[in-house]
Design an enzyme around this catalytic site. Structure first.
Site, mmCIF file in Angstrom:
data_model
loop_
_atom_site.group_PDB
_atom_site.id
_atom_site.type_symbol
_atom_site.label_atom_id
_atom_site.label_comp_id
_atom_site.label_asym_id
_atom_site.label_seq_id
_atom_site.Cartn_x
_atom_site.Cartn_y
_atom_site.Cartn_z
ATOM 1 N N ARG A 83 -37.045 37.210 28.966
ATOM 2 C CA ARG A 83 -36.805 36.474 27.808
ATOM 3 C C ARG A 83 -37.060 34.893 27.886
ATOM 4 O O ARG A 83 -37.083 34.425 29.128
ATOM 5 C CB ARG A 83 -35.244 36.307 27.388
ATOM 6 C CG ARG A 83 -34.571 37.371 26.962
ATOM 7 C CD ARG A 83 -33.355 37.038 26.441
ATOM 8 N NE ARG A 83 -32.613 38.823 25.869
ATOM 9 C CZ ARG A 83 -31.736 39.151 25.469
ATOM 10 N NH1 ARG A 83 -30.488 38.142 25.417
ATOM 11 N NH2 ARG A 83 -31.314 40.545 25.182
ATOM 12 N N ARG A 123 -28.064 31.203 32.260
ATOM 13 C CA ARG A 123 -29.586 31.354 31.318
ATOM 14 C C ARG A 123 -30.728 31.665 31.650
ATOM 15 O O ARG A 123 -31.352 30.346 32.086
ATOM 16 C CB ARG A 123 -29.430 30.472 29.889
ATOM 17 C CG ARG A 123 -30.384 30.578 28.446
ATOM 18 C CD ARG A 123 -30.320 29.719 27.598
ATOM 19 N NE ARG A 123 -28.864 28.946 27.181
ATOM 20 C CZ ARG A 123 -28.050 29.944 25.943
ATOM 21 N NH1 ARG A 123 -29.117 30.524 25.414
ATOM 22 N NH2 ARG A 123 -27.650 29.711 25.915
ATOM 23 N N GLU A 137 -19.877 33.689 26.175
ATOM 24 C CA GLU A 137 -19.867 35.220 25.476
ATOM 25 C C GLU A 137 -20.720 36.120 27.308
ATOM 26 O O GLU A 137 -21.975 35.757 28.176
ATOM 27 C CB GLU A 137 -21.721 35.281 25.169
ATOM 28 C CG GLU A 137 -21.391 36.464 24.040
ATOM 29 C CD GLU A 137 -23.914 36.621 23.891
ATOM 30 O OE1 GLU A 137 -24.129 37.200 24.127
ATOM 31 O OE2 GLU A 137 -23.887 35.660 23.528
ATOM 32 N N SER A 157 -22.500 41.595 23.796
ATOM 33 C CA SER A 157 -22.329 41.448 21.835
ATOM 34 C C SER A 157 -22.775 42.689 22.113
ATOM 35 O O SER A 157 -23.713 43.757 22.004
ATOM 36 C CB SER A 157 -23.545 40.442 21.573
ATOM 37 O OG SER A 157 -23.391 39.007 21.336
ATOM 38 N N ARG A 199 -24.157 36.889 34.632
ATOM 39 C CA ARG A 199 -22.823 36.649 33.571
ATOM 40 C C ARG A 199 -21.621 37.168 34.002
ATOM 41 O O ARG A 199 -20.918 36.365 34.793
ATOM 42 C CB ARG A 199 -22.936 36.824 32.558
ATOM 43 C CG ARG A 199 -24.018 35.304 31.517
ATOM 44 C CD ARG A 199 -24.344 35.779 30.697
ATOM 45 N NE ARG A 199 -25.106 34.699 29.544
ATOM 46 C CZ ARG A 199 -24.975 33.743 28.433
ATOM 47 N NH1 ARG A 199 -24.367 33.896 27.464
ATOM 48 N NH2 ARG A 199 -26.770 33.181 27.959
#
Length: 424
Positions: free
Chosen positions: A262, A277, A349, A352, A390
């Site tokens: 990403r 990130r 987070e 999801s 994460r």
């Protein structure tokens, strides 16, 4: 993609649901209706012109049989054909505009989703685990990783620039252990393990909703017209694009480990330190393809399956129901699972879990045939089970010791053959 027939029949309902995401989306519905009206008017005119052309063509044939002059009629037919071509050109343009507009409208939030503007109005559903009471000031994961000698940001920057990391020694081993642990866990629950391509065609990203809206987030290989996947959801869900499944095929459960890529456009200044990130990160993804009547039951199970990873790793977490303003583009309902980060004093987070209902299926053209022979769009669900980097960061922070070492969670000890990581 939304059902165009629903927009035609009940535009006010569609506007009302979309407005809970963003008031500006109502204008898109009006534009869709306007283009659809123009399109249907042209289709009606084309139908009339084609019928007239066919009648006159038959007349020409009969006149020629009788040896009569057909020049005037042939001129009329020529003009009709010109008109048909002009209308067909207009129709193609309108259909392209309509499709592009439909592809930019997000999914309708489910009625159980709380209305809110942003993440501050998300609703906590449950918590699990006891927060550790540290006898020292807990360090952030990047400091722990560098002290252990398992993160190398400087050399990663030399290779690739910012937002990349080299994992070394126990860092690489823990990452690999987490991947295998998650794959083993989910496979035992009935998910079929799949290893898909990491490069996909543009229409594959259109199918799951990343294109055209989120093109700036993607890495594109122009020479081959292929994109690097931002998540395994993209290839996994599209495996069944343009297919008609049988009722007996459903539900389909898949689990996959892939790297994800990403650009993180728009995230300047956010999480610039550490591995929260990154432009490239590893993730184990869960995907379900189900019959519509079971999809919300399957969403609860999917979320529970992702939660099990954190429970077995004994990491405190909470589950949050996203409000309408924070809902992902393709999702009708989403639970975020957030793991505790002691150094930040907050949950972050790590997964999801979303039900996209038939939104992706309509874009992909994926249906199933029921026992009566009728066709229906499937429902698609996806969730991280979990984001590896994460999870690794959360382990380092929650299991850190005052002497700089890190305890290995019991669930991973058979994978790494160690119970503690010592600093260099």
């Amino acid at each position: 993609m939304l059902d165009l027939e629903l927009i035609r029949k009940d535009p006010e309902f569609v506007k009302e649901r979309l407005a809970t995401r963003d008031e500006g989306l109502k204008d898109l519905v009006d534009k869709v209706l306007e283009l659809d009206r123009e399109r249907r008017a042209i289709l009606k005119e084309l139908e009339s012109l084609r019928a007239n052309r066919n009648i006159k063509s038959k007349e020409i044939g009969l006149l020629k049989k009788d040896g009569k002059d057909t020049s005037l009629l042939e001129e009329e037919v020529r003009k009709i054909r010109e008109n048909i071509e002009n209308y067909e050109e207009k129709l193609n343009l309108l259909e392209s505009q309509l499709r592009d507009l439909m592809l930019r409208i997000p999914n309708l939030p489910h009625k159980s989703v709380p209305i809110g503007k942003d993440e501050n109005e998300n609703v906590e559903v449950r918590k699990w685990g006891k927060l550790r009471d540290f006898s020292f000031e807990p360090k952030p994961h990047w400091e722990i990783g560098e002290r252990l000698g398992i993160f190398d940001f400087e050399r990663a920057g030399k290779l690739s620039g910012s937002r990349f990391v080299i994992l070394k020694d126990w860092g690489a081993k823990l990452e690999r252990a987490l991947i295998n642990f998650m794959l083993d866990l989910h496979s035992r629950k009935g998910y079929r393990e799949v290893l898909p391509p990491h490069l996909v065609r543009p229409e594959v990203l259109v199918g799951t909703g990343q294109l055209p809206k989120f093109e700036e987030e993607l890495y594109y290989c122009e020479r081959d017209d292929l994109y690097l996947i931002p998540t395994a959801e993209v290839p996994l869900t599209n495996i069944f694009a343009k297919e008609i499944l049988s009722e007996e095929d459903l539900p389909i459960y898949m689990v996959s480990y892939t790297p994800c890529y990403r650009r993180e456009a728009g995230s300047y200044g956010k999480d610039v330190r550490g591995i929260i990130r990154q432009h490239q990160f590893n993730k184990v993804e869960l995907v379900k393809i189900t019959k519509p009547e079971y999809s919300y039951e399957e969403l609860e199970r999917l979320t529970a399956d992702a939660e099990d990873v954190l429970r077995l790793l004994e990491l405190p977490y909470r589950v949050v129901l996203l409000c309408t303003g924070d809902l992902g583009f393709a999702s009708a309902k989403t639970y975020d699972i957030e793991v505790w980060f002691p150094s930040q004093g907050r949950y972050r987070e790590v997964s999801s879990c979303s039900n996209c209902e038939d939104f992706q299926a309509r874009r992909m053209g994926t249906k199933y045939r029921d026992s009566q022979g009728r066709l229906h769009f499937v429902h698609t669900l996806n969730g991280s089970g979990l984001a590896i980097g994460r999870t690794l960061a959360a382990i380092l922070e929650n299991y850190q010791q005052e002497d700089g070492s890190v305890i290995v969670p019991e669930a991973l000890r058979d994978y790494v053959k160690a119970d503690r990581i010592m600093p260099e």
